[in-house]
Design a protein around this motif. Structure first.
Motif, PDB file in Angstrom:
ATOM      1  N   GLY A 208       7.216   4.623   8.635  1.00  0.00           N
ATOM      2  CA  GLY A 208       7.621   3.317   9.155  1.00  0.00           C
ATOM      3  C   GLY A 208       8.465   3.437  10.409  1.00  0.00           C
TER       4      GLY A 208
ATOM      5  N   THR B 117       3.851  -3.417   4.710  1.00  0.00           N
ATOM      6  CA  THR B 117       4.205  -3.824   6.090  1.00  0.00           C
ATOM      7  C   THR B 117       3.125  -4.697   6.722  1.00  0.00           C
ATOM      8  OG1 THR B 117       3.188  -1.798   6.957  1.00  0.00           O
ATOM      9  CG2 THR B 117       5.565  -1.720   6.550  1.00  0.00           C
TER      10      THR B 117
ATOM     11  N   GLU C 201       7.810  -5.586   2.562  1.00  0.00           N
ATOM     12  CA  GLU C 201       8.680  -4.451   2.900  1.00  0.00           C
ATOM     13  C   GLU C 201       9.513  -3.938   1.717  1.00  0.00           C
ATOM     14  OE1 GLU C 201      10.351  -4.376   6.938  1.00  0.00           O
ATOM     15  OE2 GLU C 201       9.759  -6.459   7.101  1.00  0.00           O
TER      16      GLU C 201
ATOM     17  N   HIS D 215       5.091  -3.735  12.528  1.00  0.00           N
ATOM     18  CA  HIS D 215       5.914  -2.679  11.917  1.00  0.00           C
ATOM     19  C   HIS D 215       6.888  -3.207  10.871  1.00  0.00           C
ATOM     20  CE1 HIS D 215       5.305  -0.139  15.818  1.00  0.00           C
ATOM     21  NE2 HIS D 215       4.237  -0.166  15.058  1.00  0.00           N
ATOM     22  N   GLY D 216       7.172  -4.508  10.900  1.00  0.00           N
ATOM     23  CA  GLY D 216       8.113  -5.089   9.956  1.00  0.00           C
ATOM     24  C   GLY D 216       9.516  -5.186  10.548  1.00  0.00           C
TER      25      GLY D 216
END
Ligand SMILES: Cc1cc2nc3c(=O)[nH]c(=O)nc-3n(C[C@H](O)[C@H](O)[C@H](O)COP(=O)(O)OP(=O)(O)OC[C@H]3O[C@@H](n4cnc5c(N)ncnc54)[C@H](O)[C@@H]3O)c2cc1C
Length: 463
Positions: A82, A153, A206, A422-423
């Protein structure tokens, strides 16, 4: 929630974990170290009490039940690739790694696959390919990120411009909730509207709402080999305009951009034959078969030339096109290698504003005196500004942090997002309310409290 507990309570928790969990319970400092951070290298990452490598759903349940009973946080973790600090450890928490849960079953009749959360994206693609099928979502990290992490994600990638993101392929999942109970959501059905679409809540959550222990995804027939263009520009704004025109054709399967700084780093690492003199390089791909593909590539080349491209080269073979795409996939590690330390952005805007975003990022880099390499899933309006910083200088860090913040503010001002794929993780939280509004943040918290009233799942991540 507070995760600081008395040593006696923590010892009881460790003993209980060792008694109930079949997988390793790691506590040695050297063993914990690789699980403290993801690829974002969050400087605020803590040191966990333990890392548990779950082997089964029962292991996951045991970890969550015991952690909850002892008031200790749980950080779900896939492959740790991540880029937003979503899997950063918290002091005193238990990191719950699902990397060993790797079973895969492909059903060629329903064109679905069911995978354990630790299965790598590349392994799922390979299993599907054995049946002539294809799992499209292709984050550039596909060789080393997990399907559980992809779902958590809602990962994107290079082919989203035509094939969509992870969410578009998830049909079902099994989730362990914050009280240790297991819930099945969806299944192998293409159509299913029974009840609220709760499965969608977990996609992109997430690790804050539950731990995904199995995922069922839809597969497609494998596409024909792609035709590819490599196009260079001496002006990033012109490249942005051309991207908008190319995307409007609605037929491309890849539309990626790298700026000069990125190409320089890629060439330094790979010597792949890209032009380090160009301001911007586009990789344009069509996977339509035969004459349709040839027509799309010819039309795309004409759009690029009309839009001011300096060179437009067509790959002589599908392998050459894949080589260019592979150089793009290696871009983040190449920039990482050159910079040492990066702040990785993931800002996106509606496509017509792409040029303004990219020009604005260049201006921010110039004004702040901070190098920013720019990569974009351009056809999605999703850019990755990679802010380089010298971690030996507090002044360089401060300038890079300020530039990163200005990039976020710019995306928000352009009606964009602080994260396209990507979050939010831990690193983008300061900008979330400005992006989505405080009422929406509150709504996020209502959902979180309903599903995880004790707040034990990934505290500090997301919202
Ligand atoms: C070089 C490079 C290129 C990349 N390119 C892309 C790209 O093109 N597109 C893209 O979208 N991303 C990209 N990424 C980012 C990253 O690979 C993705 O976000 C990926 O989905 C993370 O998967 P992971 O298994 O590594 O998850 P992790 O990093 O382990 O975790 C990510 C988040 O998901 C949660 N999580 C993980 N597994 C579970 C689970 N089973 N249940 C519940 N929560 C869970 C974690 O708590 C954390 O919040 C790239 C990363 C790198 C290093």
């Amino acid at each position: 929630m507070t995760v600081a507990r008395t040593p006696a309570v923590l010892e009881t928790l460790l003993a209980a974990l060792r008694a109930r969990v079949s997988g390793p319970v790691l506590t040695a400092t050297d063993d914990l170290q690789p699980y403290r951070r993801d690829r974002a290298a969050d400087p605020g990452a803590g040191t966990p009490l333990a890392v548990v490598r779950a082997q089964s759903v029962t292991d996951v349940q045991a970890v969550i039940e015991l952690a909850a009973a002892h008031g200790v946080a749980v950080i779900p973790r896939g492959a740790g690739s991540g880029l937003s600090g979503g899997a950063s450890a918290v002091d005193g928490a238990v990191v719950l790694s699902v990397e060993d849960m790797r079973e895969i079953a492909v059903d060629p009749v329903t064109m679905t696959a069911t995978a354990g959360p630790g299965v790598l994206n590349a392994e799922l693609k390979a299993a599907a390919a054995q049946h002539g099928l294809w799992y499209p979502p292709d984050p550039a990290s596909f060789e080393f990120c997990s399907i559980g992490g992809n779902v958590a994600t809602n990962a994107g990638g290079l082919c989203c411009v035509k094939y969509g993101v992870t969410r578009d392929y998830v049909l079902g999942m099994t989730v362990v909730l914050a009280d240790g109970s297991v819930v099945e959501l969806g299944g192998r059905l293409i159509k299913d509207v029974a009840g609220l679409p709760l499965m969608q809540l977990f996609i992109g959550s997430e690790g804050t709402l539950g731990v995904i222990v199995s995922v069922t995804v839809r597969l497609r027939a494998a596409p024909p080999p792609s035709s590819t263009l490599l196009v260079t520009f001496d002006d990033i704004d012109a490249a942005g305009e051309v991207v908008v025109a190319l995307a409007r054709t609605g037929r491309l399967s890849m539309l990626e951009l790298m700026d000069r700084t990125t190409v320089e780093c890629v060439e330094h690492e790979h010597r792949g034959g890209l032009d380090t003199g160009a301001c911007a390089t586009l990789i344009v791909q069509s996977d339509e078969p035969g004459e349709a593909g040839a027509a799309t590539i010819a039309e795309s080349a004409a759009i690029c030339t009309r839009g001011g491209a300096i060179t437009v080269s067509q790959a002589r073979t599908a392998a050459e096109g894949q080589h260019w795409a592979q150089l793009r996939r290696g871009a983040i590690p190449s920039v990482e290698a050159a910079a040492g330390s990066l702040l990785l952005g993931d800002v996106g805007v509606p496509l017509p504003s792409l040029g303004r975003l990219m020009v604005g990022i260049e201006e921010i880099a110039r004004e702040a005196g901070v190098p920013i390499a720019l990569i974009a899933h351009a056809g999605d309006g999703n850019t990755h500004p990679l802010v380089m910083r010298d971690t030996s200088s507090a002044e360089s860090i401060a300038r890079a942090d300020a530039a990163y913040g200005r990039v976020m503010d710019l995306a928000i001002a352009l009606d964009g997002t602080i994260t396209g794929e990507h979050g939010v993780g831990r690193l983008k939280r300061p900008w979330l309310a400005a992006n989505v509004g405080s009422d929406v943040v509150r709504l996020n918290q209502v959902v979180k409290t309903a599903l995880d009233p004790q707040g034990i799942l990934n505290p500090g991540a997301g919202f």
